[in-house]
Design an enzyme around this catalytic site. Sequence first.
Site, PDB file in Angstrom:
ATOM      1  N   SER A 146      20.051  13.978  34.646  1.00 34.84           N
ATOM      2  CA  SER A 146      18.601  14.174  34.555  1.00 34.84           C
ATOM      3  C   SER A 146      18.342  15.531  33.926  1.00 34.84           C
ATOM      4  CB  SER A 146      17.972  14.135  35.952  1.00 34.84           C
ATOM      5  OG  SER A 146      16.641  14.622  35.941  1.00 34.84           O
ATOM      6  N   TYR A 159      17.733  17.077  44.617  1.00 33.92           N
ATOM      7  CA  TYR A 159      18.035  16.095  43.578  1.00 33.92           C
ATOM      8  C   TYR A 159      18.599  16.785  42.341  1.00 33.92           C
ATOM      9  CZ  TYR A 159      17.164  12.404  40.105  1.00 33.92           C
ATOM     10  OH  TYR A 159      17.303  11.466  39.104  1.00 33.92           O
ATOM     11  N   LYS A 163      22.284  16.511  40.188  1.00 34.04           N
ATOM     12  CA  LYS A 163      22.369  16.185  38.766  1.00 34.04           C
ATOM     13  C   LYS A 163      23.046  17.302  37.969  1.00 34.04           C
ATOM     14  CE  LYS A 163      20.565  12.136  39.154  1.00 34.04           C
ATOM     15  NZ  LYS A 163      21.396  10.934  38.936  1.00 34.04           N
TER      16      LYS A 163
END
Length: 262
Positions: A146, A159, A163
């Site tokens: 991401s 998160y 990533k």
Amino acid sequence: MTTQNLRGRTAIVTGGSRGIGLAIGQRLAEAGANVVLTSRDQESADAAAAQVNGNVLGVAAHVAEDDAARRCIETTLEKFGSIDILVNNAGTNPAFGPLIDQDHARFAKIFDVNLWGPLLWTSCAVKAGGLGERDGHSGVVVNTSSIGGLSSAPLMGMYNATKAALIHITKQLALELSPGVRVNAVCPGVVRTKLAEVLWKEHEEALAATMPLGRIGEPVDIAEAVTFLASDAASWITGQTLVIDGGQILGDAAGFRAGADG
């Protein structure tokens, strides 16, 4: 000229029952690949497979469970005889919010799915003898990271940490598995998926106005890039992260447009 012809090759796409994963499966099948789509339950996996034209199989497999990964790898080898492409796409975000408000359960879940999962499936595929150079083609791993792994954003700290770590693992695996396996990552921006709804659903128009290309992403935008990386057109690319975000990571384009207009 090389092409994106994947006839005779077999791809596994984890988290393939909807959104980006399903679009990747559809695009790989269009390019001629045999495709295995995974989901947590068999009903969802079968429903996804039914939406894709070609040699497609749905398999129930929780991405972070060792036995499930091994069973899926074995099933794929039994049915198709090889694993040429592995797309580690499954992801989750149960930890939306400030880092200091997280607990260990959410920490463990997000790292298990987003980081351990890709490493587990890559390891299983390689050790089973199913992922490597075959018929003059390198084996291929594509990890779905991401743009969050390249930057910081409010409430997305956990998160984004997974990533960022996945980008590092991509580079490490590209070295460890060379030369027989190419390993790359894609870094989507905001894409029209259920997982990303909180980032766009209530303010899509305003968000799109800030982007250089004037729209949020569609799952097919990511699928096209993954198919390129899986194909011989990318045969001299490994250890790289391909950003697909409509220019979002560059910053707010609105002020630049205003300056250009006068």
